[in-house]
Design a protein around this motif. Structure first.
Motif, PDB file in Angstrom:
ATOM      1  N   ALA A 330       0.828  -1.207   0.000  1.00 42.11           N
ATOM      2  CA  ALA A 330       0.000   0.000   0.000  1.00 42.11           C
ATOM      3  C   ALA A 330       0.862   1.256   0.000  1.00 42.11           C
ATOM      4  N   LEU A 331       1.945   1.249   0.758  1.00 38.98           N
ATOM      5  CA  LEU A 331       2.823   2.419   0.807  1.00 38.98           C
ATOM      6  C   LEU A 331       3.527   2.647  -0.532  1.00 38.98           C
ATOM      7  N   PHE A 332       3.910   1.571  -1.206  1.00 43.61           N
ATOM      8  CA  PHE A 332       4.507   1.708  -2.537  1.00 43.61           C
ATOM      9  C   PHE A 332       3.483   2.305  -3.505  1.00 43.61           C
ATOM     10  N   TYR A 333       2.254   1.807  -3.434  1.00 45.74           N
ATOM     11  CA  TYR A 333       1.190   2.332  -4.291  1.00 45.74           C
ATOM     12  C   TYR A 333       0.852   3.770  -3.942  1.00 45.74           C
ATOM     13  N   LEU A 334       0.996   4.123  -2.663  1.00 49.81           N
ATOM     14  CA  LEU A 334       0.689   5.479  -2.195  1.00 49.81           C
ATOM     15  C   LEU A 334       1.512   6.516  -2.950  1.00 49.81           C
ATOM     16  N   LEU A 335       2.805   6.271  -3.091  1.00 50.27           N
ATOM     17  CA  LEU A 335       3.666   7.214  -3.805  1.00 50.27           C
ATOM     18  C   LEU A 335       3.217   7.365  -5.253  1.00 50.27           C
ATOM     19  N   ASN A 336       2.946   6.244  -5.892  1.00 52.59           N
ATOM     20  CA  ASN A 336       2.534   6.277  -7.293  1.00 52.59           C
ATOM     21  C   ASN A 336       1.250   7.067  -7.480  1.00 52.59           C
ATOM     22  N   THR A 337       0.236   6.720  -6.732  1.00 56.67           N
ATOM     23  CA  THR A 337      -1.078   7.321  -6.993  1.00 56.67           C
ATOM     24  C   THR A 337      -1.130   8.799  -6.615  1.00 56.67           C
ATOM     25  N   THR A 338      -0.444   9.204  -5.539  1.00 62.09           N
ATOM     26  CA  THR A 338      -0.483  10.607  -5.128  1.00 62.09           C
ATOM     27  C   THR A 338       0.140  11.505  -6.179  1.00 62.09           C
ATOM     28  N   TRP A 339       1.329  11.170  -6.622  1.00 66.16           N
ATOM     29  CA  TRP A 339       2.027  12.004  -7.604  1.00 66.16           C
ATOM     30  C   TRP A 339       1.372  11.944  -8.979  1.00 66.16           C
ATOM     31  N   ILE A 340       0.933  10.764  -9.406  1.00 65.75           N
ATOM     32  CA  ILE A 340       0.379  10.624 -10.746  1.00 65.75           C
ATOM     33  C   ILE A 340      -0.979  11.319 -10.851  1.00 65.75           C
ATOM     34  N   VAL A 341      -1.839  11.139  -9.862  1.00 63.16           N
ATOM     35  CA  VAL A 341      -3.145  11.810  -9.894  1.00 63.16           C
ATOM     36  C   VAL A 341      -2.961  13.326  -9.891  1.00 63.16           C
ATOM     37  N   ALA A 342      -2.045  13.812  -9.060  1.00 59.83           N
ATOM     38  CA  ALA A 342      -1.768  15.251  -9.037  1.00 59.83           C
ATOM     39  C   ALA A 342      -1.261  15.723 -10.390  1.00 59.83           C
ATOM     40  N   GLY A 343      -0.353  14.960 -10.993  1.00 61.20           N
ATOM     41  CA  GLY A 343       0.149  15.323 -12.316  1.00 61.20           C
ATOM     42  C   GLY A 343      -0.945  15.354 -13.364  1.00 61.20           C
ATOM     43  N   LEU A 344      -1.875  14.420 -13.286  1.00 57.66           N
ATOM     44  CA  LEU A 344      -2.984  14.401 -14.258  1.00 57.66           C
ATOM     45  C   LEU A 344      -3.882  15.624 -14.097  1.00 57.66           C
ATOM     46  N   PHE A 345      -4.099  16.073 -12.872  1.00 61.09           N
ATOM     47  CA  PHE A 345      -4.872  17.303 -12.672  1.00 61.09           C
ATOM     48  C   PHE A 345      -4.213  18.474 -13.402  1.00 61.09           C
ATOM     49  N   LEU A 346      -2.902  18.566 -13.306  1.00 61.98           N
ATOM     50  CA  LEU A 346      -2.189  19.661 -13.965  1.00 61.98           C
ATOM     51  C   LEU A 346      -2.207  19.505 -15.476  1.00 61.98           C
ATOM     52  N   VAL A 347      -2.017  18.291 -15.969  1.00 61.58           N
ATOM     53  CA  VAL A 347      -2.057  18.049 -17.412  1.00 61.58           C
ATOM     54  C   VAL A 347      -3.422  18.380 -17.984  1.00 61.58           C
ATOM     55  N   VAL A 348      -4.467  17.980 -17.295  1.00 68.43           N
ATOM     56  CA  VAL A 348      -5.833  18.263 -17.758  1.00 68.43           C
ATOM     57  C   VAL A 348      -6.076  19.763 -17.843  1.00 68.43           C
ATOM     58  N   ASP A 349      -5.534  20.523 -16.896  1.00 69.10           N
ATOM     59  CA  ASP A 349      -5.695  21.974 -16.953  1.00 69.10           C
ATOM     60  C   ASP A 349      -5.002  22.554 -18.183  1.00 69.10           C
ATOM     61  N   LEU A 350      -3.852  22.017 -18.526  1.00 68.59           N
ATOM     62  CA  LEU A 350      -3.162  22.474 -19.735  1.00 68.59           C
ATOM     63  C   LEU A 350      -3.947  22.103 -20.989  1.00 68.59           C
ATOM     64  N   ILE A 351      -4.536  20.932 -20.981  1.00 67.51           N
ATOM     65  CA  ILE A 351      -5.369  20.505 -22.114  1.00 67.51           C
ATOM     66  C   ILE A 351      -6.574  21.432 -22.264  1.00 67.51           C
ATOM     67  N   ALA A 352      -7.238  21.721 -21.147  1.00 69.10           N
ATOM     68  CA  ALA A 352      -8.430  22.575 -21.191  1.00 69.10           C
ATOM     69  C   ALA A 352      -8.090  23.964 -21.711  1.00 69.10           C
ATOM     70  N   GLY A 353      -6.897  24.461 -21.403  1.00 71.62           N
ATOM     71  CA  GLY A 353      -6.509  25.792 -21.841  1.00 71.62           C
ATOM     72  C   GLY A 353      -6.267  25.887 -23.336  1.00 71.62           C
ATOM     73  N   GLN A 354      -6.158  24.744 -24.011  1.00 70.34           N
ATOM     74  CA  GLN A 354      -5.887  24.756 -25.444  1.00 70.34           C
ATOM     75  C   GLN A 354      -7.063  24.270 -26.286  1.00 70.34           C
ATOM     76  N   ARG A 355      -8.210  24.081 -25.658  1.00 64.89           N
ATOM     77  CA  ARG A 355      -9.357  23.562 -26.409  1.00 64.89           C
ATOM     78  C   ARG A 355     -10.517  24.552 -26.489  1.00 64.89           C
ATOM     79  N   GLY A 356     -10.279  25.778 -26.092  1.00 62.16           N
ATOM     80  CA  GLY A 356     -11.319  26.800 -26.213  1.00 62.16           C
ATOM     81  C   GLY A 356     -12.544  26.477 -25.398  1.00 62.16           C
ATOM     82  N   ALA A 357     -13.713  26.581 -26.025  1.00 54.63           N
ATOM     83  CA  ALA A 357     -14.979  26.360 -25.321  1.00 54.63           C
ATOM     84  C   ALA A 357     -15.154  24.908 -24.890  1.00 54.63           C
ATOM     85  N   ALA A 358     -14.500  23.991 -25.585  1.00 56.05           N
ATOM     86  CA  ALA A 358     -14.627  22.573 -25.225  1.00 56.05           C
ATOM     87  C   ALA A 358     -13.962  22.284 -23.889  1.00 56.05           C
ATOM     88  N   ALA A 359     -12.944  23.061 -23.536  1.00 56.88           N
ATOM     89  CA  ALA A 359     -12.218  22.915 -22.258  1.00 56.88           C
ATOM     90  C   ALA A 359     -11.814  21.455 -22.053  1.00 56.88           C
TER      91      ALA A 359
END
Length: 505
Positions: A330-359
């Motif tokens: 669980a602790l090994f998985y903890l590192l993976n999921t915390t950083w990766i989920v956070a990174g996906l939130f940031l990536v999605v924001d960058l994607i939304a900024g380049q898709r106009g109204a579709a976000a």
């Protein structure tokens, strides 16, 4: 005496206070001071991890009051791991925030640092009441962070978040009051000694207090049925705030592991392994609910919020096995999921900024200017989150599967985790194919250009999936030693009753 144990608390505390005083200073100055504070915090947590790696417990007693009477900080492998994980996450989130998010409020950086203050107190404290105080500090800061930005779409989710957490805080106080009324202490080590000695007539009161604690920590962790507030709350937050909130549910996970291994563990007499029978099935149900939500998501941000729920279900299912091997996985998985989920939130924001109204909606839209880079980052994050080789998510889930022993638990865990991972992969594949491949003719009228800080921040967190694989050996050895230390509480009790590190401020 080792005063470095106070560094993860003093650094964000002083940095946050300084941000209040320079709230009207030019924003470049505020950004520089804030980022420097986060870097200092990161450096201090690296030092504490190296300090804790020898397997010893280090105790810091404020005001020279020895346990169980005073406020104590306890550093061990688990707390050091949580501190470093949070500091790395905070650095990348803060780096992303200086792009434009911090322009919405003069006190953004102060709230951000106070949030880290509360998190670090929670990971270091050796007392249940101070754990409550830590929860309140980080929650008050999170209320302000959740409302950052413009528009009214955050109002209702934020209100739900505040009301539920206030109810959780009230239950927390009730539970610690019940425990204190019987044992006369809230020091975790002292409770671990006194809970097995509770008389038969007081046993129901202590049991009820412990189960209420489990409910409170379950609310913080967002397990079923206490998880439905999360998608709307996290989905409406700004990207760096949502990314930082990826560690918020892990505070609930940490509290469950710490309290129910130490106080209500195998040596707790009649209350041994309290709530463990319920934790495993509820965790699997949480995982399944998260997968259903991910499949039905209509935008990328909602998809990632359900991934948070999937991850907490997976974490608690591994802990629910009640073994060292399960906790290590669980602790090994903890590192993976915390950083990766956070990174996906940031990536999605960058994607939304380049898709106009579709976000970030999962619909067809004109192609993005930086489609190649963003699609690669999204794909890497999705592969790590779903648990496909060769990234860290695969090895983390493999360790969880290997932690089971033949029997009903193994059948349920293997079935739910493997099937859940398959449907999670389908959810990500559907979203990625529509957003990146099924584009329509035309160009987005206005799109946000990718700056170096936001690209490094998003890419850095997603790249942790590769870093974890490269460092899989040392990380596995560390989490194995951490789990062994957790399940061998004798040294913890000896150290806390005879403190070896005493200091005062």
């Amino acid at each position: 005496m080792n005063h470095w144990l106070t560094a993860p608390i003093l650094i964000p505390l002083l940095g946050g206070i300084l941000q209040i005083f320079i709230g009207y200073a030019p924003i470049p100055l505020r950004r520089t001071v804030a980022l420097a504070t986060t870097v200092l915090l990161l450096v201090s947590t690296v030092g504490l991890l190296a300090l804790a790696n020898d397997g010893s417990y280090r105790v810091y007693s404020f005001g020279n009051w020895a346990p169980p009477y005073g406020i104590v900080l306890v550093l061990d492998r688990l707390s050091a791991l949580m501190l470093l994980m949070t500091a790395i996450l905070a650095f990348f989130c803060h780096l992303f925030a200086i792009h434009k998010t911090d322009e919405s409020s003069r006190q953004f950086h102060a709230l951000f640092l106070f949030q880290l203050l509360g998190l670090n107190i929670a990971f270091l404290t050796g007392d249940l009441f101070n754990l409550f105080v830590a929860f309140e500090v980080l929650l008050i800061a999170s209320y302000g962070l959740l409302m950052q930005g413009t528009g009214t779409k955050r109002t209702i989710p934020s209100l739900h978040y505040v009301v539920l957490n206030l109810a959780g805080s009230a239950l927390f106080l009730i539970s610690v009051g019940m425990l204190y009324s019987v044992t006369g202490t809230l020091n975790m080590a002292d409770l671990a000694v006194k809970v097995p000695q509770v008389s038969a007539e007081d046993l129901p009161l202590v049991k009820a207090g412990g189960l209420i604690l489990l409910v409170v920590f379950g609310l913080k962790a967002a397990i079923l049925p206490l998880c439905f507030w999360l998608p709307k709350a996290y989905g409406s937050a700004t990207a760096p705030v949502a990314a930082l909130f990826a560690v918020m549910t892990k505070v609930g996970f940490y509290a469950i592991v710490r309290v129910f291994t130490l106080i209500f563990g195998a040596d707790a007499g009649p209350l041994a392994n309290l709530g463990l029978d319920w934790l495993f099935p509820v965790a699997l149900a949480t995982l399944a609910m998260g997968v259903v939500g991910a499949i039905g998501a209509r935008n990328l941000r909602t998809l990632i919020t359900w991934q948070v729920i999937i991850s907490i279900g997976t974490l608690l299912a591994a802990v629910g096995l009640g073994t060292e091997q399960g906790t290590s996985a669980a602790l090994f998985y903890l590192l993976n999921t915390t950083w990766i989920v956070a990174g996906l939130f940031l990536v999605v924001d960058l994607i939304a900024g380049q898709r106009g109204a579709a976000a970030d909606k999962i619909v067809t839209a004109p192609p993005m200017h930086n489609r190649t880079l963003l699609s690669v980052l999204f794909m890497l994050g999705a592969v790590a989150a779903a648990g496909l080789p060769p990234l860290s998510g695969f090895f983390a889930k493999l360790l969880i599967l290997q932690a089971t022993t033949p029997g009903p638990q193994m059948a349920w865990l293997w079935g739910v985790l493997i099937v859940g991972s398959f449907f999670t992969l389908i959810a990500y594949s559907r979203a990625g194919s529509i957003v990146f491949w099924r584009t329509v003719e035309g160009h987005v009228a206005q799109s946000e250009r990718l700056t170096l800080p936001v690209t490094v921040a998003a890419g850095g967190l997603v790249a942790m999936a590769v870093v974890i694989v490269l460092l899989a050996g040392p990380i596995s050895a560390y989490v194995d030693a951490t789990a062994q230390q957790l399940f061998n509480s004798a040294e913890y009790l000896t150290t806390l009753h005879t403190p070896v590190v005493v200091g005062g401020l």
